[in-house]
Motif scaffolding. Structure first.
Motif, short mmCIF file in Angstrom:
data_model
loop_
_atom_site.label_atom_id
_atom_site.label_comp_id
_atom_site.label_asym_id
_atom_site.label_seq_id
_atom_site.Cartn_x
_atom_site.Cartn_y
_atom_site.Cartn_z
N GLY A 105 -35.98 -17.40 38.21
CA GLY A 105 -37.12 -17.83 37.73
C GLY A 105 -38.33 -16.84 37.44
O GLY A 105 -37.30 -15.99 37.07
N ASN A 106 -39.18 -16.81 37.13
CA ASN A 106 -40.26 -15.94 36.62
C ASN A 106 -40.34 -14.96 37.14
O ASN A 106 -40.74 -14.91 37.95
N ASP A 107 -40.93 -13.53 36.55
CA ASP A 107 -40.57 -13.18 37.81
C ASP A 107 -40.03 -12.18 38.27
O ASP A 107 -40.15 -11.32 39.35
N ARG A 108 -38.46 -12.67 37.45
CA ARG A 108 -37.21 -11.96 38.11
C ARG A 108 -37.29 -12.34 39.66
O ARG A 108 -36.37 -12.11 39.88
N GLN A 109 -37.65 -13.54 40.00
CA GLN A 109 -37.17 -14.45 40.83
C GLN A 109 -35.75 -14.58 40.93
O GLN A 109 -35.64 -15.44 39.84
N GLU A 166 -34.08 -10.08 41.94
CA GLU A 166 -32.97 -10.21 41.63
C GLU A 166 -31.94 -8.70 42.05
O GLU A 166 -31.11 -8.87 42.27
N SER A 167 -33.05 -7.78 42.19
CA SER A 167 -32.24 -6.32 42.37
C SER A 167 -32.58 -5.85 43.86
O SER A 167 -32.53 -4.78 43.51
N LYS A 168 -33.04 -6.62 44.47
CA LYS A 168 -32.73 -6.82 46.19
C LYS A 168 -32.39 -7.34 46.61
O LYS A 168 -31.55 -8.39 46.32
N PRO A 169 -32.27 -6.79 48.24
CA PRO A 169 -31.78 -8.25 48.94
C PRO A 169 -32.64 -9.20 48.66
O PRO A 169 -33.59 -8.98 48.67
N ALA A 170 -32.42 -10.28 49.21
CA ALA A 170 -32.97 -11.06 49.59
C ALA A 170 -33.87 -11.59 50.14
O ALA A 170 -33.45 -10.89 51.98
N VAL A 171 -35.06 -11.60 50.38
CA VAL A 171 -36.34 -11.89 52.06
C VAL A 171 -36.49 -13.06 51.88
O VAL A 171 -37.06 -12.80 53.60
N LYS A 172 -36.31 -14.37 52.04
CA LYS A 172 -36.37 -15.71 52.78
C LYS A 172 -34.56 -15.73 52.27
O LYS A 172 -33.69 -16.06 51.54
N VAL A 173 -34.73 -16.70 53.69
CA VAL A 173 -33.57 -17.43 54.29
C VAL A 173 -33.63 -18.73 54.45
O VAL A 173 -34.89 -18.55 55.82
N LYS A 174 -33.55 -19.79 54.23
CA LYS A 174 -33.41 -21.28 54.92
C LYS A 174 -32.22 -21.65 54.54
O LYS A 174 -31.48 -21.66 54.25
N LEU A 175 -31.86 -22.02 56.06
CA LEU A 175 -30.43 -22.83 56.56
C LEU A 175 -30.65 -23.95 56.71
O LEU A 175 -32.12 -24.95 57.24
N GLN A 176 -30.11 -25.16 56.32
CA GLN A 176 -30.42 -26.70 56.04
C GLN A 176 -28.95 -27.22 56.57
O GLN A 176 -28.34 -26.48 56.49
N GLY A 177 -29.29 -28.14 57.84
CA GLY A 177 -28.00 -28.68 58.24
C GLY A 177 -27.33 -28.77 59.96
O GLY A 177 -28.80 -28.73 60.72
N PRO A 178 -27.01 -29.41 60.37
CA PRO A 178 -25.47 -29.47 59.82
C PRO A 178 -25.47 -30.98 58.98
O PRO A 178 -25.78 -31.76 59.66
N TYR A 179 -24.65 -30.40 57.98
CA TYR A 179 -24.13 -32.08 57.43
C TYR A 179 -22.82 -31.81 58.12
O TYR A 179 -21.79 -31.07 57.81
#
Length: 123
Positions: free
Chosen positions: A20-24, A47-60
């Motif tokens: 996305g915009n702003d290197r998201q 992009e240049s840093k570790p992920a700050v948001k984590v979301k899990l969905q499931g179980p499928y």
């Protein structure tokens, strides 16, 4: 969320990356949880840093359901001016694998024993 069962948006049916915009960056993973189910993991951040948001969905209960959920999320992001990154590699694959490992451990610790034993019935 309405599932999208069309063919996968990305080349790899188990991974999709969007920018996305702003290197998201958003990375979507489909991971097998080891108990005949699948989990969708979304990681987001710069992009240049570790992920700050984590979301899990499931179980499928099938891979097709998980892929349909991934397609729906990726489609929604494309509608808000994210771009699909073609032929890219994951930069947060290890974080996604760590999330799956954590999920497996939590499920194993909280697994109930629902077997019937006639000796448990008292008259």
């Amino acid at each position: 969320m309405r599932l999208d069962y069309r063919s996968p948006l990305a080349d790899d049916a188990k991974f999709c990356a969007l920018s996305g915009n702003d290197r998201q960056r958003v990375e979507l993973f489909i991971k097998d949880t080891g108990d005949a189910t699948y989990t969708l993991i979304a990681l987001a951040g710069q992009e240049s840093k570790p992920a700050v948001k984590v979301k899990l969905q499931g179980p499928y209960h099938s891979f097709m359901q998980a892929r349909a959920a991934m397609n729906a999320i990726a489609g929604s992001l494309l509608n808000i001016n994210f771009d699909l990154l073609e032929n890219t590699v994951s930069i947060w694959g290890l974080q996604a694998q760590a999330q799956v490992r954590k999920l497996r451990q939590e499920r194993k610790q909280n697994m109930g024993d629902y077997r019937f034993n006639p000796d448990d019935v008292y008259f």
